[in-house]
Design an enzyme around this catalytic site. Structure first.
Site, PDB file in Angstrom:
ATOM      1  N   GLN A  23      36.609  47.890  50.245  1.00 43.04           N
ATOM      2  CA  GLN A  23      37.175  46.530  50.136  1.00 43.04           C
ATOM      3  C   GLN A  23      38.666  46.563  50.446  1.00 43.04           C
ATOM      4  O   GLN A  23      39.427  47.312  49.828  1.00 43.04           O
ATOM      5  CB  GLN A  23      36.929  45.969  48.734  1.00 43.04           C
ATOM      6  CG  GLN A  23      37.548  44.589  48.518  1.00 43.04           C
ATOM      7  CD  GLN A  23      38.934  44.658  47.893  1.00 43.04           C
ATOM      8  OE1 GLN A  23      39.194  45.530  47.068  1.00 43.04           O
ATOM      9  NE2 GLN A  23      39.826  43.773  48.292  1.00 43.04           N
ATOM     10  N   THR A  50      38.829  40.927  51.419  1.00 43.68           N
ATOM     11  CA  THR A  50      38.848  39.908  50.360  1.00 43.68           C
ATOM     12  C   THR A  50      39.877  38.843  50.716  1.00 43.68           C
ATOM     13  O   THR A  50      41.059  39.135  50.909  1.00 43.68           O
ATOM     14  CB  THR A  50      39.145  40.549  48.999  1.00 43.68           C
ATOM     15  OG1 THR A  50      38.054  41.440  48.686  1.00 43.68           O
ATOM     16  CG2 THR A  50      39.244  39.497  47.896  1.00 43.68           C
ATOM     17  N   VAL A  63      26.164  37.588  37.495  1.00 44.91           N
ATOM     18  CA  VAL A  63      24.809  38.150  37.444  1.00 44.91           C
ATOM     19  C   VAL A  63      24.650  39.016  36.196  1.00 44.91           C
ATOM     20  O   VAL A  63      25.398  39.976  35.984  1.00 44.91           O
ATOM     21  CB  VAL A  63      24.524  38.999  38.708  1.00 44.91           C
ATOM     22  CG1 VAL A  63      23.208  39.753  38.568  1.00 44.91           C
ATOM     23  CG2 VAL A  63      24.530  38.112  39.944  1.00 44.91           C
ATOM     24  N   ARG A  66      31.708  43.063  36.229  1.00 40.99           N
ATOM     25  CA  ARG A  66      32.090  43.496  34.873  1.00 40.99           C
ATOM     26  C   ARG A  66      31.036  44.340  34.167  1.00 40.99           C
ATOM     27  O   ARG A  66      31.397  45.315  33.490  1.00 40.99           O
ATOM     28  CB  ARG A  66      32.453  42.282  34.032  1.00 40.99           C
ATOM     29  CG  ARG A  66      33.707  41.531  34.545  1.00 40.99           C
ATOM     30  CD  ARG A  66      33.942  40.293  33.722  1.00 40.99           C
ATOM     31  NE  ARG A  66      35.043  39.455  34.173  1.00 40.99           N
ATOM     32  CZ  ARG A  66      34.923  38.461  35.074  1.00 40.99           C
ATOM     33  NH1 ARG A  66      33.763  38.218  35.631  1.00 40.99           N
ATOM     34  NH2 ARG A  66      35.980  37.733  35.406  1.00 40.99           N
ATOM     35  N   HIS A 125      35.222  35.595  42.950  1.00 39.09           N
ATOM     36  CA  HIS A 125      36.000  36.653  42.308  1.00 39.09           C
ATOM     37  C   HIS A 125      35.732  36.697  40.796  1.00 39.09           C
ATOM     38  O   HIS A 125      36.613  36.989  39.997  1.00 39.09           O
ATOM     39  CB  HIS A 125      37.495  36.427  42.575  1.00 39.09           C
ATOM     40  CG  HIS A 125      38.301  37.685  42.778  1.00 39.09           C
ATOM     41  ND1 HIS A 125      38.695  38.131  44.015  1.00 39.09           N
ATOM     42  CD2 HIS A 125      38.800  38.588  41.889  1.00 39.09           C
ATOM     43  CE1 HIS A 125      39.406  39.247  43.879  1.00 39.09           C
ATOM     44  NE2 HIS A 125      39.470  39.552  42.598  1.00 39.09           N
ATOM     45  N   PRO A 153      33.525  45.505  44.152  1.00 38.36           N
ATOM     46  CA  PRO A 153      34.819  46.210  44.165  1.00 38.36           C
ATOM     47  C   PRO A 153      35.701  45.732  43.019  1.00 38.36           C
ATOM     48  O   PRO A 153      35.913  44.540  42.836  1.00 38.36           O
ATOM     49  CB  PRO A 153      35.432  45.812  45.513  1.00 38.36           C
ATOM     50  CG  PRO A 153      34.768  44.518  45.880  1.00 38.36           C
ATOM     51  CD  PRO A 153      33.385  44.600  45.303  1.00 38.36           C
ATOM     52  N   ILE A 154      36.194  46.675  42.234  1.00 39.44           N
ATOM     53  CA  ILE A 154      37.015  46.353  41.064  1.00 39.44           C
ATOM     54  C   ILE A 154      38.247  47.238  41.065  1.00 39.44           C
ATOM     55  O   ILE A 154      38.145  48.454  41.290  1.00 39.44           O
ATOM     56  CB  ILE A 154      36.165  46.497  39.770  1.00 39.44           C
ATOM     57  CG1 ILE A 154      35.193  45.318  39.704  1.00 39.44           C
ATOM     58  CG2 ILE A 154      37.024  46.617  38.529  1.00 39.44           C
ATOM     59  CD1 ILE A 154      34.684  44.938  38.355  1.00 39.44           C
ATOM     60  N   TYR A 214      42.263  42.160  30.623  1.00 39.84           N
ATOM     61  CA  TYR A 214      42.366  42.146  32.091  1.00 39.84           C
ATOM     62  C   TYR A 214      40.986  42.144  32.742  1.00 39.84           C
ATOM     63  O   TYR A 214      40.724  41.405  33.694  1.00 39.84           O
ATOM     64  CB  TYR A 214      43.180  43.362  32.577  1.00 39.84           C
ATOM     65  CG  TYR A 214      43.148  43.510  34.081  1.00 39.84           C
ATOM     66  CD1 TYR A 214      43.908  42.671  34.898  1.00 39.84           C
ATOM     67  CD2 TYR A 214      42.321  44.460  34.688  1.00 39.84           C
ATOM     68  CE1 TYR A 214      43.843  42.782  36.286  1.00 39.84           C
ATOM     69  CE2 TYR A 214      42.263  44.576  36.065  1.00 39.84           C
ATOM     70  CZ  TYR A 214      43.021  43.739  36.856  1.00 39.84           C
ATOM     71  OH  TYR A 214      42.946  43.844  38.228  1.00 39.84           O
ATOM     72  N   TYR A 253      42.327  44.710  50.636  1.00 33.67           N
ATOM     73  CA  TYR A 253      43.329  43.657  50.455  1.00 33.67           C
ATOM     74  C   TYR A 253      44.312  43.857  51.596  1.00 33.67           C
ATOM     75  O   TYR A 253      44.905  44.926  51.720  1.00 33.67           O
ATOM     76  CB  TYR A 253      44.050  43.812  49.108  1.00 33.67           C
ATOM     77  CG  TYR A 253      43.304  43.222  47.940  1.00 33.67           C
ATOM     78  CD1 TYR A 253      42.830  41.909  47.976  1.00 33.67           C
ATOM     79  CD2 TYR A 253      43.101  43.962  46.778  1.00 33.67           C
ATOM     80  CE1 TYR A 253      42.161  41.363  46.886  1.00 33.67           C
ATOM     81  CE2 TYR A 253      42.426  43.409  45.688  1.00 33.67           C
ATOM     82  CZ  TYR A 253      41.959  42.108  45.749  1.00 33.67           C
ATOM     83  OH  TYR A 253      41.306  41.564  44.687  1.00 33.67           O
ATOM     84  N   SER A 266      37.592  49.338  45.764  1.00 33.65           N
ATOM     85  CA  SER A 266      38.733  48.438  45.969  1.00 33.65           C
ATOM     86  C   SER A 266      39.936  49.157  46.571  1.00 33.65           C
ATOM     87  O   SER A 266      40.174  50.337  46.297  1.00 33.65           O
ATOM     88  CB  SER A 266      39.141  47.826  44.628  1.00 33.65           C
ATOM     89  OG  SER A 266      40.405  47.194  44.707  1.00 33.65           O
ATOM     90  N   LYS A 285      34.986  38.404  52.012  1.00 35.69           N
ATOM     91  CA  LYS A 285      34.658  38.167  50.594  1.00 35.69           C
ATOM     92  C   LYS A 285      35.478  37.001  50.054  1.00 35.69           C
ATOM     93  O   LYS A 285      36.687  36.912  50.307  1.00 35.69           O
ATOM     94  CB  LYS A 285      34.957  39.418  49.778  1.00 35.69           C
ATOM     95  CG  LYS A 285      34.650  39.291  48.274  1.00 35.69           C
ATOM     96  CD  LYS A 285      34.738  40.644  47.591  1.00 35.69           C
ATOM     97  CE  LYS A 285      34.308  40.620  46.137  1.00 35.69           C
ATOM     98  NZ  LYS A 285      35.368  40.251  45.200  1.00 35.69           N
TER      99      LYS A 285
HETATM  100  C1  FNR Z   1      37.574  42.193  40.281  1.00 29.53           C
HETATM  101  N1  FNR Z   1      37.219  41.750  41.553  1.00 29.53           N
HETATM  102  C2  FNR Z   1      37.838  42.314  42.654  1.00 29.53           C
HETATM  103  N2  FNR Z   1      37.455  41.949  43.909  1.00 29.53           N
HETATM  104  C3  FNR Z   1      38.019  42.512  44.998  1.00 29.53           C
HETATM  105  O1  FNR Z   1      37.652  42.169  46.110  1.00 29.53           O
HETATM  106  N3  FNR Z   1      38.978  43.484  44.841  1.00 29.53           N
HETATM  107  C4  FNR Z   1      39.413  43.892  43.633  1.00 29.53           C
HETATM  108  O2  FNR Z   1      40.279  44.774  43.543  1.00 29.53           O
HETATM  109  C5  FNR Z   1      38.853  43.276  42.486  1.00 29.53           C
HETATM  110  N4  FNR Z   1      39.270  43.632  41.232  1.00 29.53           N
HETATM  111  C6  FNR Z   1      38.623  43.129  40.127  1.00 29.53           C
HETATM  112  C7  FNR Z   1      38.989  43.577  38.864  1.00 29.53           C
HETATM  113  C8  FNR Z   1      38.285  43.142  37.753  1.00 29.53           C
HETATM  114  C9  FNR Z   1      38.678  43.673  36.395  1.00 29.53           C
HETATM  115  C10 FNR Z   1      37.208  42.239  37.894  1.00 29.53           C
HETATM  116  C11 FNR Z   1      36.390  41.780  36.709  1.00 29.53           C
HETATM  117  C12 FNR Z   1      36.873  41.762  39.142  1.00 29.53           C
HETATM  118  C13 FNR Z   1      36.113  40.792  41.720  1.00 29.53           C
HETATM  119  C14 FNR Z   1      34.765  41.509  41.825  1.00 29.53           C
HETATM  120  O3  FNR Z   1      34.634  42.180  43.045  1.00 29.53           O
HETATM  121  C15 FNR Z   1      33.583  40.510  41.745  1.00 29.53           C
HETATM  122  O4  FNR Z   1      33.766  39.486  42.699  1.00 29.53           O
HETATM  123  C16 FNR Z   1      33.361  39.893  40.363  1.00 29.53           C
HETATM  124  O5  FNR Z   1      33.646  40.812  39.341  1.00 29.53           O
HETATM  125  C17 FNR Z   1      31.922  39.399  40.243  1.00 29.53           C
HETATM  126  O6  FNR Z   1      31.709  38.742  39.050  1.00 29.53           O
HETATM  127  P1  FNR Z   1      31.014  39.421  37.739  1.00 29.53           P
HETATM  128  O7  FNR Z   1      29.822  40.207  38.214  1.00 29.53           O
HETATM  129  O8  FNR Z   1      32.088  40.261  37.115  1.00 29.53           O
HETATM  130  O9  FNR Z   1      30.660  38.234  36.935  1.00 29.53           O
END
Ligand code: FNR
Length: 357
Positions: free
Chosen positions: A131, A159, A285, A306, A251, A80-81, A27, A133, A109, A227
């Site tokens: 962030q 987002t 990045v 990540r 994303h 935000p993750i 995931y 949704y 997030s 975003k």
């Molecule tokens: C995300 N991303 C994301 N973005 C957002 O706005 N709300 C969210 O809840 C999530 N959740 C999320 C979960 C996971 C597991 C990942 C990997 C990514 C996107 C995140 O904010 C971001 O845009 C990317 O992760 C950037 O890319 P890199 O740095 O992972 O390559």
């Protein structure tokens, strides 16, 4: 919870895979469909070259900066993750502490596994953004915005690229659904929980439009960043509609596969934004030089996704700090070697790019 040795950010993925469950790792790590856009996010940085200046009298370069009134030790943010307890039991609390100790911005997030209030307690006034949704339920939206304001969020990040979830095959293979409660939703209405990724997106709106920006700004009184901007046209439209900031992102290649690498879209967007509002950038990045390239192409703040999840998995808050510290070290070297004393110098640095190869 312990500091981790970081050789480079890329190598964290394999190490994290060994400590996170298979479904959780799938995931977090994967991109949508065939993963082209995710891979391109990082490789496209190779199509940007920095032109180093010498004899610039640079010593001990200073990467501190200001963003929305917050003083940062480095122009970095934890992207935000969703569901950070997938990586480590401390979840967003670990991320918040790591970001705070490293002196960088944290973004939380809507789908976090800890509530805004719990996270704010750890963050305790450190630089923080929330962030959003966009929920279908306006009452829930108001609750989230109230909580974010109480947490001293400096801005709301709406987002816009996730009106449904991208097609991610590892989740299918692993029968994986983002488990557990959405802490913020449980906080609003203890009768509800998000059982799977599908149901998460059922909580949020599919038909997003520009009119939302004013509505969110009016209610919250906070700056609204959008975003998921990937085109100059959408950046211009968002600013005209009242956006206080642009967040360039695809994303992490998890949504529309087939979009360009995120860095490829930045120069055109920065041109139309023309310094009217700040720009946050993310996508692929992994190096200090990537951060410098993004800043030189128009970003004001660079977010990393990540690699911070992997740092969190490997060492809790200390792992997050280790990742930030490593990136800062690479930024320091890159600033010295490009002849940049300050972040303002980095933003003025000459770069060439050709994404057509
Ligand atoms: C995300 N991303 C994301 N973005 C957002 O706005 N709300 C969210 O809840 C999530 N959740 C999320 C979960 C996971 C597991 C990942 C990997 C990514 C996107 C995140 O904010 C971001 O845009 C990317 O992760 C950037 O890319 P890199 O740095 O992972 O390559």
């Amino acid at each position: 919870v312990q500091p981790i040795d970081v050789l480079n950010l890329k190598s964290l993925e394999k190490r994290a895979e060994a400590v996170i469950g298979r479904g959780e790792f799938g995931y977090i790590s994967e991109g949508s469909d065939d993963g082209y856009t995710k891979a391109r996010n990082t490789t496209a940085f190779n199509d940007v070259q920095m032109l180093p200046r010498v004899l610039q009298n640079v010593e001990n370069p200073d990467q501190s900066t200001k963003f929305l009134g917050s003083s940062l030790a480095s122009p970095l943010m934890t992207a935000p993750i969703a569901g950070n307890t997938l990586a480590h039991s401390s979840g967003e609390l670990g991320l918040a502490r790591g970001a705070k100790e490293a002196g960088i911005m944290m973004a939380q997030s809507t789908f976090a596994s800890k509530t805004i209030a719990e996270t704010a307690q750890v963050s305790d006034g450190a630089p923080y953004m929330f962030q959003l949704y966009m929920p279908k339920d306006w009452g829930y939206c108001k609750y989230l915005l109230d909580e974010a304001r109480n947490a001293h969020a400096s801005a709301i990040i709406l987002t816009a690229d996730s009106t449904l979830g991208g097609y991610r095959e590892l989740d299918v293979i692993n029968h994986y659904h983002l488990k557990g409660k959405i802490a913020n939703l449980a906080g609003y209405n203890t009768g509800e929980s998000g059982a799977g990724a599908g149901s998460l997106f059922k909580e949020s709106m599919q038909k997003l439009n520009l009119g939302l920006i004013d509505k969110l700004a009016d209610y919250s009184g906070l700056p609204i960043f959008i975003k998921g901007i990937q085109t100059p046209a959408d950046a211009a439209a968002a600013i005209d509609a009242g956006a206080a900031g642009i967040y360039v992102s695809n994303h992490g290649g998890r949504q529309l596969n087939g979009a360009p690498g995120s860095i490829e879209t930045l120069p055109g967007i920065a041109k139309v934004v023309d310094h009217r509002v700040p720009i946050i950038f993310d996508g692929g990045v992994q190096r200090g030089t990537h951060v410098l390239k993004a800043l030189a192409l128009g970003a004001d703040l660079v977010a990393v996704g990540r690699p911070f999840s992997y740092g969190l998995a490997l060492g809790g808050w200390q792992g997050v700090k280790s990742v930030a510290d490593h990136l800062k070290m690479e930024i320091y070297i890159a600033m010295q070697l490009t002849g940049c004393q300050t972040i303002a110098d980095v933003k003025k640095m000459h770069v060439t790019y050709d994404f057509s190869r």
